[in-house]
Design a protein around this motif. Structure first.
Motif, PDB file in Angstrom:
ATOM      1  N   GLY B  25      51.156  -1.240  10.728  1.00 57.43           N
ATOM      2  CA  GLY B  25      51.116   0.157  10.663  1.00 57.43           C
ATOM      3  C   GLY B  25      52.623   0.635  10.728  1.00 57.43           C
ATOM      4  O   GLY B  25      53.300  -0.001  11.396  1.00 57.43           O
ATOM      5  N   PHE B  26      53.103   1.632   9.816  1.00 54.06           N
ATOM      6  CA  PHE B  26      54.249   2.486   9.870  1.00 54.06           C
ATOM      7  C   PHE B  26      53.741   3.734   9.904  1.00 54.06           C
ATOM      8  O   PHE B  26      53.288   4.323   9.084  1.00 54.06           O
ATOM      9  N   GLY B  27      53.967   4.488  11.120  1.00 54.21           N
ATOM     10  CA  GLY B  27      53.317   5.769  11.174  1.00 54.21           C
ATOM     11  C   GLY B  27      51.950   5.568  11.074  1.00 54.21           C
ATOM     12  O   GLY B  27      51.373   4.587  11.250  1.00 54.21           O
ATOM     13  N   ALA B  54      55.194   5.386  18.084  1.00 55.87           N
ATOM     14  CA  ALA B  54      54.577   5.641  19.600  1.00 55.87           C
ATOM     15  C   ALA B  54      53.578   6.694  19.564  1.00 55.87           C
ATOM     16  O   ALA B  54      53.238   7.368  20.162  1.00 55.87           O
ATOM     17  N   GLY B  55      53.017   6.604  18.000  1.00 56.92           N
ATOM     18  CA  GLY B  55      51.669   7.381  17.907  1.00 56.92           C
ATOM     19  C   GLY B  55      52.127   8.830  17.541  1.00 56.92           C
ATOM     20  O   GLY B  55      53.195   9.418  17.524  1.00 56.92           O
ATOM     21  N   SER B  80      57.940  11.442  15.908  1.00 55.05           N
ATOM     22  CA  SER B  80      56.803  11.800  14.680  1.00 55.05           C
ATOM     23  C   SER B  80      56.855  13.373  14.712  1.00 55.05           C
ATOM     24  O   SER B  80      57.215  13.898  15.413  1.00 55.05           O
ATOM     25  N   ALA B  81      55.799  13.760  13.711  1.00 54.65           N
ATOM     26  CA  ALA B  81      55.564  15.344  13.451  1.00 54.65           C
ATOM     27  C   ALA B  81      55.152  15.628  15.008  1.00 54.65           C
ATOM     28  O   ALA B  81      55.515  16.675  15.202  1.00 54.65           O
ATOM     29  N   ASP B  82      54.307  15.122  15.658  1.00 53.24           N
ATOM     30  CA  ASP B  82      53.622  15.469  16.984  1.00 53.24           C
ATOM     31  C   ASP B  82      53.770  14.490  17.942  1.00 53.24           C
ATOM     32  O   ASP B  82      52.849  13.739  18.223  1.00 53.24           O
ATOM     33  N   PRO B  83      54.925  14.056  18.474  1.00 52.48           N
ATOM     34  CA  PRO B  83      55.251  13.068  19.557  1.00 52.48           C
ATOM     35  C   PRO B  83      54.855  13.498  20.822  1.00 52.48           C
ATOM     36  O   PRO B  83      55.240  12.830  21.489  1.00 52.48           O
ATOM     37  N   GLN B 223      42.469   7.983   7.895  1.00 45.62           N
ATOM     38  CA  GLN B 223      44.061   7.828   7.912  1.00 45.62           C
ATOM     39  C   GLN B 223      44.324   8.642   8.834  1.00 45.62           C
ATOM     40  O   GLN B 223      43.983   9.913   9.249  1.00 45.62           O
ATOM     41  N   GLU B 224      45.377   8.455   9.759  1.00 51.88           N
ATOM     42  CA  GLU B 224      45.961   9.073  10.592  1.00 51.88           C
ATOM     43  C   GLU B 224      46.448  10.544  10.236  1.00 51.88           C
ATOM     44  O   GLU B 224      46.224  11.499  10.946  1.00 51.88           O
ATOM     45  N   GLU B 225      47.173  10.636   9.160  1.00 55.10           N
ATOM     46  CA  GLU B 225      47.874  11.623   8.577  1.00 55.10           C
ATOM     47  C   GLU B 225      46.598  12.883   8.528  1.00 55.10           C
ATOM     48  O   GLU B 225      46.820  14.021   8.651  1.00 55.10           O
TER      49      GLU B 225
END
Lengths: 228, 235
Positions: B25-27, B54-55, B80-83, B223-225
């Motif tokens: 995966g990528f993101g 890293a999630g 990420s957006a929420d790291p 989907q993670e997003e």
């Protein structure tokens, strides 16, 4: 920077517009995440440019409408994208073969600092926190031209164009051209060569906010950009 | 030959404490969310995880990290957006980080899968990420020696799979998945659909089955997003 320079300077969109004018017809281009991505909006009419993204797409287009996103189709900034006819998918090793193998014509990145010898610092402020490099260190060593888009000075008014970078380096001697909020400057033989500057700005004022000597070889053109 | 595994729980059963696991995966794109969640349910500790990131949020890889199961991350971009999950543990000194330039990460995995112990790349030359590494000059330029990267397990996501383990991918969800499939002792893929042998045109196979040990069908994968937009938390 003085208040006078602050009112003169180009907006981010205007810097992106200027950088976009140098994308050749038929070029393969990687635009770094964040500010450089804006350059695609100003791609000159009649020129065909194929955009590459590190996560394995060539030939992507604009963002989809809200609600139309497909989260298997994103760019390196993790934003949803669409495809243009003739697009291609590939895995990460092929993607970076395109990068390191010299197949891209142009990569555009942001910068904390650029040095007159072409060194770039754009990945770490050196202050601790969580380090994150992404593809920047690869991109600076692959493309035929490596350009930077940046404000000419930091928010505190300190020069970002320097004799040597003080922050952790992304790459050595890699930058070929810098588009700033005040000027267009090439890196040639370890020196900054001024190509264009805002017409209202004197050479002396530009030099005073630049941390290394600006050379003049030939004409210095007016940096002329539309209102955006 | 039939590499089909019925349940995700069975697919991750061999991942014990201290295992090194590549996660594709990528993101969120191409992230095997259901396999990661099965791994969380299994609960091994002190894992070393190799992923580009890293999630993000509190699902998938971020949830695995939040459970305290990860001792070390090898990645290029742990933001990420929420790291928050990774950031808090890292700043508290509770998780180790090896930061690797993205193209070097991809090539180290490729080399691991291809039996090439080391290679030279221009990437990172002269930077702090090259400190302590061998440097050599080729045709007047400097290059940094990088070593292969291998893992005990790879958990990947694909689109179609057949019982022989042949895989196709969906759009940019391909990213690291085909590379990781080659570089682990045991590779398990979650696929959106299992089809009969012969139904994937050999011209369209991206990962040949020799690289794949097990496939689990996960129709309509998360989907993670989308999960993050719903504010989902796992478990």
């Amino acid at each position: 920077m003085s208040a006078a320079l602050d009112t003169l300077k180009l907006s981010s969109a205007q810097i992106a517009w200027r950088a976009a004018q140098d994308m050749e017809d038929g070029a393969y281009v990687n635009l770094g995440i964040g500010f450089p991505e804006m350059i695609a909006k100003f791609q000159p009419e009649g020129r065909d440019v194929v955009y590459h993204t590190e996560n394995g797409v060539l030939g992507f287009g604009e963002a989809p409408a809200a609600g139309e996103e497909d989260w298997d189709l994103i760019n390196a900034g993790k934003k949803a994208i669409t495809l243009k006819p003739g697009a291609a998918f590939f895995h990460h090793a092929d993607s970076f073969a395109m990068v390191r193998g010299g197949h891209l014509d142009l990569a555009v990145l942001g910068a904390y600092q650029v040095a007159e010898n072409g060194d770039l610092a754009n990945w770490s402020t050196g202050k601790g926190g969580v380090p994150a490099v992404g593809g920047a260190m690869d991109l600076v060593h692959g493309a035929k031209r490596v350009a930077v888009v940046t404000d000419h000075v930091t928010r505190k008014g300190e020069p970002k164009l320097l004799k040597r970078c003080a922050l952790p380096l992304t790459g050595l001697g890699c930058v070929t051209r810098v588009y700033t909020s005040l000027a267009v400057i090439d890196v040639e033989d370890g020196r900054f060569v001024l190509r264009e500057k805002l017409p209202q700005l004197s050479f002396e004022d530009l030099q005073s906010v630049t941390g290394a000597e600006l050379k003049i070889h030939g004409d210095v053109a007016d940096l002329a950009v539309p209102e955006l | 030959m039939n590499k089909t595994i019925a349940f995700a729980s069975e697919a991750v059963a061999g991942i014990g404490d201290g295992t090194t696991v590549m996660i594709g995966g990528f993101g969120g794109s191409g992230a095997p969310i259901e396999l990661i969640h099965a791994l969380i349910d299994a609960g091994p500790k002190n894992l070393t995880i190799i992923n580009n990131n890293a999630g993000n949020g509190h699902v998938g890889l971020a949830a695995l990290i939040e459970q305290g199961m990860v001792a070390k991350m090898i990645c290029s971009f742990p933001r990420s957006a929420d790291p928050k999950v990774f950031t808090d543990l890292y700043l508290a000194g509770k998780i180790e980080l090896e930061i690797v330039p993205q193209g070097t990460l991809a090539e180290r995995i490729r080399a691991g899968g291809a039996g090439i112990p080391a290679f030279y790349t221009p990437t990172s030359y002269g930077t702090e990420l090259a400190e302590g590494k061998l440097v050599a000059e080729f045709e007047g330029r400097h290059y940094v020696q990088e070593r292969w990267l291998k893992a005990d397990f790879a958990l990947i996501k694909a689109e179609l799979g057949d019982p022989l383990g042949n895989l196709t991918y969906r759009m940019a969800a391909r990213n690291f998945n085909p590379l990781m499939a080659t570089a682990a002792t045991r590779t398990v893929a979650q696929v959106t659909r299992i089809v009969a042998a012969g139904e994937i045109d050999p011209e369209q196979v991206v990962t040949p089955g020799i690289f794949v040990d097990g496939i689990v069908e996960v129709p309509d994968p998360e989907q993670e997003e989308s999960l993050n937009r719903e504010g989902a938390v796992y478990p």
